[in-house]
Design an enzyme around this catalytic site. Structure first.
Site, PDB file in Angstrom:
ATOM      1  N   ASN A 328       0.852  -1.187   0.000  1.00 42.66           N
ATOM      2  CA  ASN A 328       0.000   0.000   0.000  1.00 42.66           C
ATOM      3  C   ASN A 328       0.886   1.234   0.000  1.00 42.66           C
ATOM      4  OD1 ASN A 328      -1.218   2.330   1.900  1.00 42.66           O
ATOM      5  ND2 ASN A 328      -2.853   1.401   0.702  1.00 42.66           N
ATOM      6  N   ALA A 354      -4.207   0.596  -3.370  1.00 47.91           N
ATOM      7  CA  ALA A 354      -4.591   1.849  -2.700  1.00 47.91           C
ATOM      8  C   ALA A 354      -5.912   1.625  -1.998  1.00 47.91           C
ATOM      9  CB  ALA A 354      -4.704   3.001  -3.697  1.00 47.91           C
ATOM     10  N   GLU A 355      -6.127   2.348  -0.900  1.00 41.12           N
ATOM     11  CA  GLU A 355      -7.336   2.145  -0.111  1.00 41.12           C
ATOM     12  C   GLU A 355      -8.603   2.540  -0.852  1.00 41.12           C
ATOM     13  OE1 GLU A 355      -5.103   5.698   1.805  1.00 41.12           O
ATOM     14  OE2 GLU A 355      -4.646   3.927   0.589  1.00 41.12           O
ATOM     15  N   SER A 356      -8.473   3.164  -2.009  1.00 42.10           N
ATOM     16  CA  SER A 356      -9.641   3.458  -2.841  1.00 42.10           C
ATOM     17  C   SER A 356     -10.215   2.195  -3.478  1.00 42.10           C
ATOM     18  CB  SER A 356      -9.252   4.443  -3.942  1.00 42.10           C
ATOM     19  OG  SER A 356      -8.208   3.908  -4.738  1.00 42.10           O
ATOM     20  N   GLY A 357      -9.485   1.076  -3.398  1.00 45.45           N
ATOM     21  CA  GLY A 357      -9.940  -0.174  -3.989  1.00 45.45           C
ATOM     22  C   GLY A 357      -9.155  -0.582  -5.213  1.00 45.45           C
TER      23      GLY A 357
END
Length: 674
Positions: A328, A354-357
């Site tokens: 990440n 990324a934490e957005s998917g």
């Protein structure tokens, strides 16, 4: 029964908590659920809780935010809204949720990040609204729990940080600390501490898609991420609320492929077609076919970073990449790690997320952050955090604004400025290894390189290594308690986290330890031995050639005996056995380690991406049979189905245990006593 307007049907006020489009009325009109932005905004009432989707600018319903602002400025209504959202949604100026930073319009925020909305930050700082920061992952999962009618979300995420109710409980101003309810409580289950994030009803959802039909079915083919649109829509619908979706275009009923529908029409009350200028793909890019996964781009076209302290830090951090690792990258300086990995041609050996998917490819930065090019998959935010929270990340590269003697890190509060944690807490607490990156000092730092050495041309004005951080976004003590590997990388030195706190382990060539490191820290770090020199390749203009370092592990480093557990580890990952001499070298190494022992060992062997020349298979398997005389038990693993079958068959022919598993964890479980 009460008539709302010609486009909105009838409702039972006692049965339905919010006015919504009556399906029967919708069938009578050709437009179905399609309304103007003004008509949709008319459904919002005083004291409503609004959930908004978005990641910086991607997926944000700009048209709806503008319409809500204009209605408030014109009528003074609605008032005292609660805004809840996971990721930062703004450009740091006037877009996104900055439209709604109006005193009277907003009364409370429950969110993951406020750094991109300075207007809201000002209201928070002046104690004009209640404000809670919560970890991004916890709140994305909470929306799903609200949709399911659950009382809240139980998780370990946030323990030991300012989110912990034993610290601030996520309350970020005095008004909230004195007048706000507790949204996070501490619970102990089977002797372990957890945090419980309480559910609350969602009255309105502001969402965005690409195409809608009159029935409200929504697709997202031109969006660069799916975010939590489905969970948010379900949360609003099951709370008795209204779901409003901004789209770019319309399709006729029955023409959308069911497989492409992300938000089904049964959840949607109003569809608003946006003006093109209010429906950019991100706040930095009107539209990119690469962001929407319609087109792959040549990675060579991405320019390398210019030499400077940011590149030096990203280079040193990139040394921590391992083959097949899942990674990440945080916003800001961590983004440089992917640029360096691409320049060094090692990006293909790791999977960036990324934490957005976003999974795979290269994550973008700046106002495009959260979008990616050449991605392998786009999944929901709550799903990516499920993966993160369960330990799926091998390493995370995150920013480091302020660090203290215990190894705590602050990235969320600096005097009057609140930024919030975003996904930082979820990611930093759950990755197997965390690499914090940042300059050693801040404010005016200028550096250069000369002959493999670092030169400080102008020192930064502000110290970043302080005795105690202003806000604890990462807890060093918690990391030590779970035995997490933690590094702190700067342009001039590298620290690691130990039980005593921050330990200095590396220093750049050309840097004076006393004058340019220790004198600029508010505390003395642990130094068990003189720090070793950072690799001088970091400070030269040419490529570092870390691809060879990444893939070419010396033979002797591939074998390790762990006496305390009596386990012998064999790492043949990415190794291609090409000669008979290599087999004999391996045989000699195994014998030299195991023959002197007075007992047989448990063995775990990693065969991931291992290969052996066909003409050497028999000789290699005979060597494995020789090594087996020293084994009490052995488990082997590889993700290659072909190798599991091929090697397993050859071992079985020679009476050697053929069990080959798919993962390290599966292999360890198989080795454990029954």
């Amino acid at each position: 029964m009460q008539e709302i307007n010609p486009l909105i049907g009838k409702m039972h006020l006692k049965e339905i908590g919010h006015p919504m489009v009556d399906p029967i009325s919708a069938m009578r009109i050709k437009k179905g659920k399609i309304v103007s932005a003004e008509e949709a905004i008319d459904l919002i009432r005083d004291n409503d809780t609004i959930v908004t989707a978005g990641f910086v600018g991607a997926g944000f319903a700009e048209e709806l935010a503008i319409a809500l602002k204009e209605r408030f400025l014109k009528t003074g209504r609605p008032r005292n809204l609660t805004l809840t959202y996971p990721a930062g949604q703004g450009d740091g100026k006037g877009k996104g949720l900055n439209h709604l930073a109006l005193e009277g319009l907003v009364g409370r925020v429950i969110c993951g990040h406020t750094g991109l909305t300075p207007g809201l930050g000002k209201l928070i700082h002046e104690n004009k609204i209640l404000a809670y920061n919560v970890p991004m992952g916890a709140v994305t999962q909470l929306y799903r729990d609200i949709a399911a009618g659950k009382p809240g979300n139980l998780t370990h995420v946030g323990l030991g940080t300012f989110i912990d109710p034993r610290v601030d409980g996520g309350k970020i101003n005095e008004l909230t600390k004195t007048q706000g309810e507790d949204l996070i409580t501490l619970m102990n289950i089977d002797g372990k501490d957890y945090l419980f994030y309480k559910s609350f009803p969602i009255n309105v959802a502001f969402l965005r898609g690409t195409t809608a039909d009159p029935d409200g079915n929504i697709t997202m083919e031109k969006e660069c991420m799916v975010l939590d649109a489905l969970a948010m829509a379900q949360a609003a619908r099951n709370s008795g609320g209204v779901v409003i979706v901004q789209v770019e275009r319309l399709a006729d009923s029955g023409t959308l492929s069911a497989r492409n529908v992300v938000i089904p029409g049964i959840l949607v009350d109003c569809v608003v077609v946006a003006k093109p200028e209010n429906h950019w793909q991100t706040f930095g890019t009107p539209y990119s076919v690469a962001f929407s996964c319609e087109h792959r781009v040549p990675m060579q076209a991405i320019p390398p970073l210019e030499m400077g302290e940011r590149k030096i830090i990203a280079r040193r951090a990139a040394f921590e990449l391992k083959p097949n690792s899942i990674v990440n990258l945080g916003i800001g300086m961590p983004e440089g790690v992917s640029r360096v990995a691409n320049e060094e041609r090692v990006l293909e050996y790791a999977t960036l997320t990324a934490e957005s998917g976003i999974i795979g490819g290269l994550v973008m930065g700046g106002l495009d952050f959260g979008a990616g090019v050449n991605s392998d998959a786009l999944i929901a935010e709550n799903a990516i955090f499920d993966f993160y929270d369960g330990g799926g990340l091998d390493i995370a590269f995150l920013g480091m604004a302020e660090t203290d003697v215990e190894g705590n890190v602050n990235v969320s509060k600096f005097g009057p400025r609140f930024t919030g944690p975003g996904g930082f807490i979820d990611i930093s607490q759950n990755a197997k290894k965390v690499c914090f990156v940042g300059t050693f000092t801040a404010g005016g730092l200028k550096t250069s390189v000369e002959d493999g050495k670092l030169i400080i041309d102008q020192e930064g004005r502000e110290k970043k290594f302080v005795r105690q951080v202003e806000q604890k976004t990462f807890s060093g003590k918690y990391a030590v308690s779970i035995r997490q590997q933690v590094l702190y990388v700067t342009e001039r030195c590298v620290f690691t986290l130990c039980e005593e706190g921050l330990e200095l382990i590396e220093i750049a060539p050309g840097i004076d330890l006393d004058g340019q490191v220790l004198a600029l820290m508010d505390f003395k770090p642990v130094m068990r031995r003189p720090p070793r020199l950072m690799d001088e390749r970091l400070f030269r203009l040419r490529r570092m050639g870390i691809k060879d370092d990444l893939l070419n592990i010396p033979m002797e480093d591939r074998f390790k005996y762990q006496a305390e557990d009596n386990i012998f580890f064999i790492n043949l990952e990415n190794y291609y056995m090409k000669t008979s001499d290599e087999i004999q070298e391996m045989k000699q190494l195994v014998g030299s380690i195991l023959e002197p022992l007075d007992r047989k060992v448990h063995t775990v062997a990693n065969y991931d991406n291992f290969n052996v020349s066909p003409h050497l298979v028999d000789e290699y398997v005979e060597m494995v049979k020789y090594a087996a005389q020293y084994y009490e038990s052995v488990t082997r693993y590889t993700t290659s189905t072909f190798l599991r079958m091929k090697l397993g068959d050859e071992l079985q022919k020679r009476g050697v245990s053929p069990h080959i598993y798919e993962s390290k964890e599966e292999a360890r479980r198989a080795m454990a006593p029954k």
